[in-house]
Each structure stands twice: as structure tokens, then as C-alpha cells.
Design an enzyme around this catalytic site. Structure first.
Site, PDB file in Angstrom:
ATOM      1  N   LYS A  15       0.830  -1.207   0.000  1.00  0.00           N
ATOM      2  CA  LYS A  15       0.000   0.000   0.000  1.00  0.00           C
ATOM      3  C   LYS A  15       0.862   1.253   0.000  1.00  0.00           C
ATOM      4  O   LYS A  15       1.986   1.258   0.512  1.00  0.00           O
ATOM      5  CB  LYS A  15      -0.944   0.003   1.202  1.00  0.00           C
ATOM      6  CG  LYS A  15      -0.243   0.009   2.551  1.00  0.00           C
ATOM      7  CD  LYS A  15      -1.242  -0.162   3.683  1.00  0.00           C
ATOM      8  CE  LYS A  15      -0.531  -0.176   5.034  1.00  0.00           C
ATOM      9  NZ  LYS A  15      -1.447  -0.458   6.155  1.00  0.00           N
ATOM     10  N   ASP A  61      -6.716   1.716  13.748  1.00  0.00           N
ATOM     11  CA  ASP A  61      -7.087   3.062  14.181  1.00  0.00           C
ATOM     12  C   ASP A  61      -8.453   3.434  13.597  1.00  0.00           C
ATOM     13  O   ASP A  61      -9.483   3.115  14.168  1.00  0.00           O
ATOM     14  CB  ASP A  61      -6.000   4.041  13.753  1.00  0.00           C
ATOM     15  CG  ASP A  61      -6.144   5.401  14.418  1.00  0.00           C
ATOM     16  OD1 ASP A  61      -7.178   5.633  15.074  1.00  0.00           O
ATOM     17  OD2 ASP A  61      -5.246   6.246  14.285  1.00  0.00           O
ATOM     18  N   ASP A  81      -2.343  -7.731  12.196  1.00  0.00           N
ATOM     19  CA  ASP A  81      -1.690  -6.432  12.345  1.00  0.00           C
ATOM     20  C   ASP A  81      -1.553  -6.115  13.824  1.00  0.00           C
ATOM     21  O   ASP A  81      -2.142  -6.795  14.681  1.00  0.00           O
ATOM     22  CB  ASP A  81      -2.496  -5.347  11.627  1.00  0.00           C
ATOM     23  CG  ASP A  81      -1.624  -4.174  11.173  1.00  0.00           C
ATOM     24  OD1 ASP A  81      -0.434  -4.142  11.558  1.00  0.00           O
ATOM     25  OD2 ASP A  81      -2.130  -3.296  10.454  1.00  0.00           O
TER      26      ASP A  81
END
Length: 354
Positions: free
Chosen positions: A236, A266, A262
Site C-alpha cells: 500500500k 485506528d 496487524d
């Protein structure tokens, strides 16, 4: 005459050192001062200890203390009308081994509260202070990746050390190299010990583990090894924080049950976009396993609207609200085992899956 003075001073120094390393643990009472004498490892092992909690991690701290078999220590966080904090220990901690549990998630006063608790403990002559930071905030600022920015995680490490912390215990740091920012011992636990058994209980077939970015490859490889599964990487590119400009999947996910792993989530924008793209590439299902549920902004809305089947997190940070797609697993047993091993000077490495 000069040699006699030297021998006399050496003899005094010898007895002072012997006093510090003997059965007396508090040198402050000997010197009429407030600073405790640092004890040897053997004395530390036999030393009384207490577990205290800041306000941000009270529920988790109670679980950890319960697994350890102890009650939480008595501490009150006074708050002035202007918001100023003042921690007060309600019991003597002189000469004791302290574990202070507090995640440093926003707001910033959670970090300040932890620093003040450490300072109060040091001034109360606690012998050894270990801070347990399940979620280490500011860990995303681990390098200077653009001009004129701070390295926040290094600053936090300096603040903790300056406050008087002797050891840090945390979980799933955003970047492993942050351990090098500390000049004191640091134990970086990981959540695989709770995630892997949960994954195995699902009895899924055709599993593929996905790393959400290049920095997460090492973490994804651990999962893939234990599950004997294939692995893909999501490449990404970000234009700015919390906003992904482009995303490309490296590897095959068609007819696979994909597990995204991960360290933190957030706004969940990137996570949900990755899940949607994996489904478009032919994945049968997408589940995400993330240690720290920061979940700010439109996180819950993004999760609801995504093709993500399930988001499994831990309680390093208390969830702001419940959600049908979110399941929370407790990491209290892992921290309780770690604290016991640290206090008894045993190896912590047995808690890691390799």
C-alpha cells in the site's frame, strides 16, 4: 599517613557496600535520605511486590492481578479543577518491587499519569519499578520519514527512563526497533498466544495469512508457520496519515479464508479497504486479528460497511463500544505469567511462539 587515610576510607566504603547488598533493603533509612539502595538480584526475588493500575487500564489490571492471585494496590489519582493530576499511594511501598499497569492510548494525560505514578513511587522509596504498558502509544513515530517531524517513541522512552522506570513490559510494538530506544530492559510480548488457539478453534480450511504492509511480513510469517498456511502481502501507498492512495495484493487469495494480522487498528479505513479488495480478488472470507483496538474516528462505521467478516482484538485498550463484528480476547493471563517470571528471575521467552 596518606596510606592510612586511604585504607580507612576504603574500609568505610566496603562496609557501606556490604550494608547495601545485605539483608537490609532500604538504604534511605540508614542515610536519613529518601533514596532507596538498589538491591541485588537475590534480594529482589525475595522482595515484597505490589501491582498498581492507572485509570486507563483499570479493568485489565484487575484481571492481571486476579490471575496472579493478588489484589490491586491502593492508589488514588486526584484531579484538580483545571485537570492537573496528582497520584497518591494509599499504602507504604518502601523497598518494594512495583508493577504499574497503564496503556498510553489517547488522551495524552494517560501517559502523564503514568509518569507521575512512577515519580511518586520513586520518591516513596520503591526499590524496583516495572511499568506494564499493554499498548505503547506514539509507537508509529519510530523514525524520521519526512523533514521536520519528531520521533515520538524515542521521546517517550527517554521520559520513562528519566522518571525512574527500571523495566518496561509491553505487547506488539508497532516496530521492533523501538526496543533499541530504551537503555533499560524491555519485554515485548506478542498476542499470538491468544490469537492462534482462537484461529485453530474455527477449524478453517484453505487458510492464507495476509500481511497488511511490508512492515508486517515478519508478524504474518509467524502465523503462517504455526498454521502451516500460505502468505500474501498487501503493498500500500499512503498520501497522508490514515489515508491510503493505492493498494496491491501480492499473492493468490482465490477460494481462500484470509486472516489479516496487524498490531493496531485506528480508523479501520485501511483494514476495511484491504478486506474489500481481498474479497474482490476471490477470497472466501476475511477475518482480521489486531492486537490494539484504537478505533478512532469513523472506525465502527467503516467496519460495519466493509466485507470484513470478523475483527478479533485484545483488551490492551478498552473498547469504546460493542459491535457485532468485533470480538475481544483477554491477554491478562499472558501478562500475569510474564510478571511472575520477571519477579522470580525466570525466562520470559517461553511465552513467545516461534
Amino acid at each position: 599517613m596518606g596510606n592510612k587515610i586511604i585504607r580507612s576510607n576504603f574500609a568505610k566504603l566496603f562496609w557501606i557496600v556490604r550494608w547495601c547488598n545485605g539483608s537490609t533493603e532500604d538504604f534511605g533509612s540508614f542515610s536519613q535520605g529518601s533514596n532507596p539502595c538498589r538491591t541485588t538480584n537475590n534480594n529482589h526475588k525475595n522482595m515484597a511486590f505490589r501491582i498498581f493500575s492507572g485509570t486507563a487500564s483499570r479493568h485489565l489490571a484487575e484481571e492481571i492481578a486476579n490471575f496472579y492471585g493478588y489484589d490491586l494496590g491502593d492508589v488514588t489519582i486526584n484531579k484538580f479543577s483545571d485537570g492537573e493530576l496528582q497520584p497518591v499511594y494509599g499504602e507504604s511501598i518502601r523497598g518494594q518491587n512495583l508493577f504499574i499497569i497503564q496503556s498510553t492510548n489517547p488522551p495524552a494525560e494517560n501517559l502523564l499519569e503514568l509518569l507521575l505514578m512512577v515519580d511518586a513511587a520513586r520518591r516513596a522509596s520503591a526499590s524496583h519499578i516495572t511499568v506494564v504498558i499493554p499498548y505503547f502509544g506514539y509507537a508509529r513515530q519510530d523514525r524520521k520519514d519526512k523533514p521536520r517531524v519528531s520521533i515520538g517513541s524515542k521521546l517517550i522512552a527517554n521520559l520513562l527512563t528519566a522518571a525512574g522506570v527500571d523495566r518496561v513490559v509491553t505487547m506488539d510494538l508497532h516496530a521492533g526497533q523501538i526496543q533499541g530506544f530504551f537503555d533499560i530492559p524491555l519485554d515485548n510480548l506478542d498476542a499470538t498466544a491468544v490469537f492462534i488457539p482462537y484461529i485453530q478453534s474455527l477449524n478453517l480450511e484453505n487458510i492464507t495469512v495476509a500481511a497488511p504492509d511490508m512492515g508486517g511480513v515478519a508478524r504474518a510469517r509467524i502465523y503462517a508457520k504455526h498454521l502451516k498456511a500460505d502468505m500474501v502481502v498487501i503493498d500500500k501507498h499512503r498520501e497522508r496519515a490514515n489515508q491510503v492512495a493505492s493498494m496491491q495484493i501480492i499473492g493468490e487469495v482465490k477460494n481462500k479464508n484470509v486472516l489479516l494480522v496487524d498490531d493496531l487498528v485506528d480508523t479501520a479505513g485501511t483494514l476495511c479497504k484491504a478486506a474489500d479488495q481481498l474479497m474482490e480478488e476471490g477470497a472466501m472470507s476475511v477475518r482480521a486479528f489486531v492486537t490494539h483496538p484504537v478505533l478512532s474516528g469513523k472506525a465502527f462505521e467503516n467496519i460495519s460497511q466493509s466485507k470484513l467478516l470478523e475483527l478479533i482484538v485484545t483488551n490492551t485498550i478498552p473498547l469504546k463500544q460493542t459491535h457485532e463484528k468485533i470480538k475481544c480476547l483477554s491477554i491478562a493471563p499472558i501478562f500475569a505469567k510474564a510478571l511472575r517470571k520477571i519477579h522470580n528471575f525466570e525466562s520470559v521467552s517461553s511465552l513467545f511462539l516461534k
